[in-house]
Design a protein around this motif. Sequence first.
Motif, PDB file in Angstrom:
ATOM      1  N   GLY A 139       0.686  -1.182  -0.080  1.00  0.00           N
ATOM      2  CA  GLY A 139      -0.021  -0.104   0.033  1.00  0.00           C
ATOM      3  C   GLY A 139       0.909   1.272  -0.093  1.00  0.00           C
ATOM      4  N   LYS A 140       2.115   1.178  -0.438  1.00  0.00           N
ATOM      5  CA  LYS A 140       2.971   2.181  -0.291  1.00  0.00           C
ATOM      6  C   LYS A 140       2.823   3.035  -1.477  1.00  0.00           C
ATOM      7  N   ARG A 141       3.300   4.371  -1.616  1.00  0.00           N
ATOM      8  CA  ARG A 141       3.197   5.291  -2.742  1.00  0.00           C
ATOM      9  C   ARG A 141       4.504   4.923  -3.571  1.00  0.00           C
ATOM     10  N   LEU A 142       4.386   5.210  -4.978  1.00  0.00           N
ATOM     11  CA  LEU A 142       5.624   5.104  -5.872  1.00  0.00           C
ATOM     12  C   LEU A 142       6.223   6.323  -5.820  1.00  0.00           C
ATOM     13  N   LYS A 143       7.452   6.200  -5.518  1.00  0.00           N
ATOM     14  CA  LYS A 143       8.463   7.375  -5.536  1.00  0.00           C
ATOM     15  C   LYS A 143       9.326   7.355  -6.685  1.00  0.00           C
ATOM     16  N   ALA A 144       9.732   6.402  -7.585  1.00  0.00           N
ATOM     17  CA  ALA A 144      10.655   6.293  -8.568  1.00  0.00           C
ATOM     18  C   ALA A 144      10.741   5.029  -9.238  1.00  0.00           C
ATOM     19  N   LEU A 145      10.978   5.217 -10.658  1.00  0.00           N
ATOM     20  CA  LEU A 145      11.184   3.836 -11.344  1.00  0.00           C
ATOM     21  C   LEU A 145      12.485   3.945 -12.324  1.00  0.00           C
ATOM     22  N   VAL A 146      13.060   2.753 -12.203  1.00  0.00           N
ATOM     23  CA  VAL A 146      14.101   2.432 -13.405  1.00  0.00           C
ATOM     24  C   VAL A 146      13.578   1.589 -14.445  1.00  0.00           C
ATOM     25  N   ALA A 147      13.291   2.164 -15.485  1.00  0.00           N
ATOM     26  CA  ALA A 147      12.682   1.365 -16.515  1.00  0.00           C
ATOM     27  C   ALA A 147      13.376   0.447 -17.342  1.00  0.00           C
ATOM     28  N   GLY A 148      14.531   0.567 -17.570  1.00  0.00           N
ATOM     29  CA  GLY A 148      15.142  -0.306 -18.535  1.00  0.00           C
ATOM     30  C   GLY A 148      16.477  -1.227 -18.021  1.00  0.00           C
ATOM     31  N   GLY A 149      16.425  -1.492 -16.576  1.00  0.00           N
ATOM     32  CA  GLY A 149      17.647  -1.821 -16.045  1.00  0.00           C
ATOM     33  C   GLY A 149      18.619  -0.671 -15.553  1.00  0.00           C
ATOM     34  N   SER A 150      19.634  -1.081 -14.572  1.00  0.00           N
ATOM     35  CA  SER A 150      20.260  -0.160 -13.985  1.00  0.00           C
ATOM     36  C   SER A 150      20.937   0.895 -14.609  1.00  0.00           C
ATOM     37  N   SER A 151      21.266   0.713 -15.834  1.00  0.00           N
ATOM     38  CA  SER A 151      22.076   1.484 -16.542  1.00  0.00           C
ATOM     39  C   SER A 151      21.214   2.966 -17.224  1.00  0.00           C
ATOM     40  N   VAL A 152      19.887   2.795 -17.099  1.00  0.00           N
ATOM     41  CA  VAL A 152      19.194   4.052 -17.791  1.00  0.00           C
ATOM     42  C   VAL A 152      19.173   4.910 -16.491  1.00  0.00           C
ATOM     43  N   PRO A 153      18.420   6.164 -16.999  1.00  0.00           N
ATOM     44  CA  PRO A 153      18.112   7.184 -16.112  1.00  0.00           C
ATOM     45  C   PRO A 153      17.077   6.798 -15.108  1.00  0.00           C
ATOM     46  N   ILE A 154      16.913   7.238 -13.830  1.00  0.00           N
ATOM     47  CA  ILE A 154      15.817   7.156 -12.980  1.00  0.00           C
ATOM     48  C   ILE A 154      14.828   8.141 -13.335  1.00  0.00           C
ATOM     49  N   ILE A 155      13.360   7.732 -13.218  1.00  0.00           N
ATOM     50  CA  ILE A 155      12.713   9.152 -13.368  1.00  0.00           C
ATOM     51  C   ILE A 155      11.836   9.097 -11.961  1.00  0.00           C
ATOM     52  N   PRO A 156      11.239  10.245 -11.388  1.00  0.00           N
ATOM     53  CA  PRO A 156      10.346  10.283 -10.508  1.00  0.00           C
ATOM     54  C   PRO A 156       9.116  10.002 -10.555  1.00  0.00           C
ATOM     55  N   ALA A 157       8.348   9.791  -9.613  1.00  0.00           N
ATOM     56  CA  ALA A 157       6.932   9.399  -9.821  1.00  0.00           C
ATOM     57  C   ALA A 157       6.125  10.196 -10.754  1.00  0.00           C
ATOM     58  N   ASN A 158       6.198  11.508 -10.590  1.00  0.00           N
ATOM     59  CA  ASN A 158       5.454  12.242 -11.408  1.00  0.00           C
ATOM     60  C   ASN A 158       5.691  12.183 -13.055  1.00  0.00           C
ATOM     61  N   LEU A 159       6.766  11.665 -13.333  1.00  0.00           N
ATOM     62  CA  LEU A 159       7.121  11.582 -14.753  1.00  0.00           C
ATOM     63  C   LEU A 159       6.915  10.054 -15.333  1.00  0.00           C
TER      64      LEU A 159
END
Length: 450
Positions: A277-297
């Motif tokens: 039940g937590k909220r999303l903070k960030a996502l790494v979309a393509g494996g550790s080598s790609v830029p992390i994006i915050p939840a609002n993006l």
Amino acid sequence: MARKLLLTHIDVPGIATYDVYRQKGGYRAVEKVLNGMTPDEVVEEVKKSGLRGRGGAGFPTGMKWSFLAKPEGVARYLVCNADESEPGTFKDRYLMTKIPHALIEGMIVSSYALGAHTSYIYVRGEMMPQIRILEKAIAEAKAAGFLGKNILGKGYDLEIYVQPGGGAYICGEETALLESLEGKRGNPRIKPPFPAVSGLYGCPTVVNNVESIASTVPIINDGGEEYAKIGIERSTGTKLISVSGNIVNPGVYEIELGLPVEEFLYSDEYCGGIANGKRLKALVAGGSSVPIIPANLVSTTAKGDARLMTYESLADGGFQTGTMMGSGGFIVFDEDQCVVRNTWNFTRFYHHESCGQCSPCREGTGWMEKVLHNIESGHGSMEEIDLLWDIQSKIEGNTICPLGDAAAWPVAAAIRHFRDEFEWHVKHPQEAQTRNFGLAHYAEPRMPLV
């Protein structure tokens, strides 16, 4: 229900065996190409499909094949990159474990298209169970007449060999892989010449990812144009996604490209929402080598468009507001995760895995690890945040292979989107060590949590 092309029969008992795979239509693509298609026609079907490399780069597969040099009397090779060393990515291992004949059939189709008579599957040395599974599948296919001399009586010969690697991330880079396959230290080569001209043993070579090669089977069975109808625009077909982190349903999913990221993360059919039940903070979309994006993006681009599971949509806005599809390794961070700590962990990995050939990568990754450790452990300074930004900028674009970029991009994105969290670590060293930073980078999902 989304269409599945690679994982259609994944839950069928015994699908890893030749007999069951054959009962479910296996090796029809081999029969089709050998009984009525020229190699050039196979290449053309793959071009029509719009298939893009599923290992991370996303380069059009058919176009890559068309670059292969064909000098008279010189051997050509197909090498399958099954190293899968990208942190957060485990889809290829899943495919090889569950349905190995899909890869073997794809290898035969692809080798025929390229005019290769000897092909290799380069697998991480740690994946011994998968190596044994693949070797068994190759033996079964050969016993059934789909490998060896004069396959199906059509005059085409092919042998496939499984080659274990030493377990080095750098060997996921195609020229380092070729060096390792030749028995040398896995250092990337300077390009040009490219492998299509001078690859394995100095001969024309194509290196493709496991998923890319397996995808040629449904392309040949159904036709390139039919495959291209799945997905949207230049992101055609289906894609395997590895999901890990703070998510209700981690695992491997096959999606149709074009699926909204928000639907993928929160629907019951896929990931089922953020765990506990937590909220999303960030996502790494393509494996550790790609830029992390915050939840609002994550759900929407900076322009307000819905963020889709496509190469173009994930990259929308460049690295300022976007990321990359990469190898499809989704790593989900909830509101309690520390971005600084996770970035440090990624950087430790890249420092350890750098081959040391290029000074910016060899020295830069080490400095980034040290500075990040200082900040994470409560001993950093504001100047070190700027130093960290400066170091990553001097690594990106200044190395022979993309490992330097892979190490720099996560650090740059973490500072770009979460600089206040880095500053908080500097200002509150004691609290930082207990992870009680409580920053609000997350955004409420528009779909209900499950």
